[in-house]
Design an enzyme around this catalytic site. Structure first.
Site, mmCIF file in Angstrom:
data_model
loop_
_atom_site.group_PDB
_atom_site.id
_atom_site.type_symbol
_atom_site.label_atom_id
_atom_site.label_comp_id
_atom_site.label_asym_id
_atom_site.label_seq_id
_atom_site.Cartn_x
_atom_site.Cartn_y
_atom_site.Cartn_z
ATOM 1 N N CYS A 99 0.837 -1.209 0.000
ATOM 2 C CA CYS A 99 0.000 0.000 0.000
ATOM 3 C C CYS A 99 0.873 1.261 0.000
ATOM 4 O O CYS A 99 1.542 1.566 0.993
ATOM 5 C CB CYS A 99 -0.919 -0.029 1.224
ATOM 6 S SG CYS A 99 -1.842 1.490 1.508
ATOM 7 N N CYS A 132 0.097 3.866 2.667
ATOM 8 C CA CYS A 132 0.550 3.359 3.973
ATOM 9 C C CYS A 132 2.023 3.697 4.189
ATOM 10 O O CYS A 132 2.429 4.108 5.284
ATOM 11 C CB CYS A 132 0.354 1.848 4.061
ATOM 12 S SG CYS A 132 -1.363 1.299 3.931
#
Length: 237
Positions: A165, A168
């Site tokens: 991600c 993230c």
């Protein structure tokens, strides 16, 4: 002049209807978990394609799915042998990678691509069956272990993330700064969503990154997606 205006009007109408048709087709190909499950049963000539990492696949996948990692660099090569006349049922964890994979497959000439809206997160949330591999080696947190992380006398900020991600990864250094600056009052815990799928389902985590702030063991604030440092700080003060 009238002919020019008429031509422009007709072109505009065609563009509107053309866009509407494309949007309708895309909507028909983005299926809810139950619609995806029903299609798996009703469509005979199909390939179920899991485009997550092998580790994610081993942690739980849809029965009979094949695993070709979208981010591995050999996706084009590995999918080139798939019959373009088959229906491709594609999914990932939350929908981002499967959407990119579906777009590529359509551009490569695959005629019928159906995507699981919300990916495995929505599939699990709908309590649909999951096939497991290497369950005994499964990592992550149970609900009981998660509850034990919440301390009554301090604030706890939970960061649900995944290695693949990008938002993230962008959020991680921000959280590290906040942790250092507020070490006496705040505890930040990162939980890999791929390793704790059951916990994510129980908590209703359906996208990443996902932040949850707990005060005295009760959730005080939550946010899905990338967020700036000052907004997070405003919640912990």
């Amino acid at each position: 002049m009238k002919n020019i205006l008429s031509a422009l009007f007709i072109s505009g109408v065609l563009m509107v209807f053309g866009c509407s048709k494309t949007q309708t087709q895309n909507a028909k190909n983005l299926l809810s978990p139950q619609e995806f499950s029903d299609s798996l049963s009703s469509i005979q000539d199909k390939i179920i394609l899991d485009v997550r990492t092998p580790a994610e696949y081993s942690g739980g996948h849809i029965q009979d799915a094949i695993n070709i990692d979208w981010n591995n660099g050999d996706f084009e090569q590995k999918t080139s042998s798939i019959d373009k006349n088959k229906t491709i049922m594609v999914y990932c964890l939350s929908g981002g990678r499967s959407s990119a994979a579906a777009s590529y497959l359509r551009s490569a000439g695959y005629r019928d691509i159906k995507e699981l809206d919300g990916g495995m997160m929505s599939w699990r949330a709908a309590n649909l069956p999951v096939s497991m591999q290497q369950a005994s080696q499964k990592k992550g947190y149970s609900k009981e272990q998660f509850n034990s992380l919440l301390q009554a006398n301090s604030m706890v900020l939970i960061d649900f993330y995944a290695d693949w991600c990008k938002p993230c990864k962008q959020l991680q250094p921000i959280l590290e700064e906040i942790a250092l600056e507020n070490a006496s009052t705040l505890k930040i815990i990162r939980i890999n969503a791929d390793e704790s799928p059951d916990l994510c389902r129980e908590l209703g985590i359906d996208g990443l990154p996902y932040l949850q702030l707990y005060k005295q063991k009760s959730i005080a604030w939550s946010h899905m997606g990338f967020i700036d440092k000052q907004t997070i700080i405003s919640q912990i003060k």
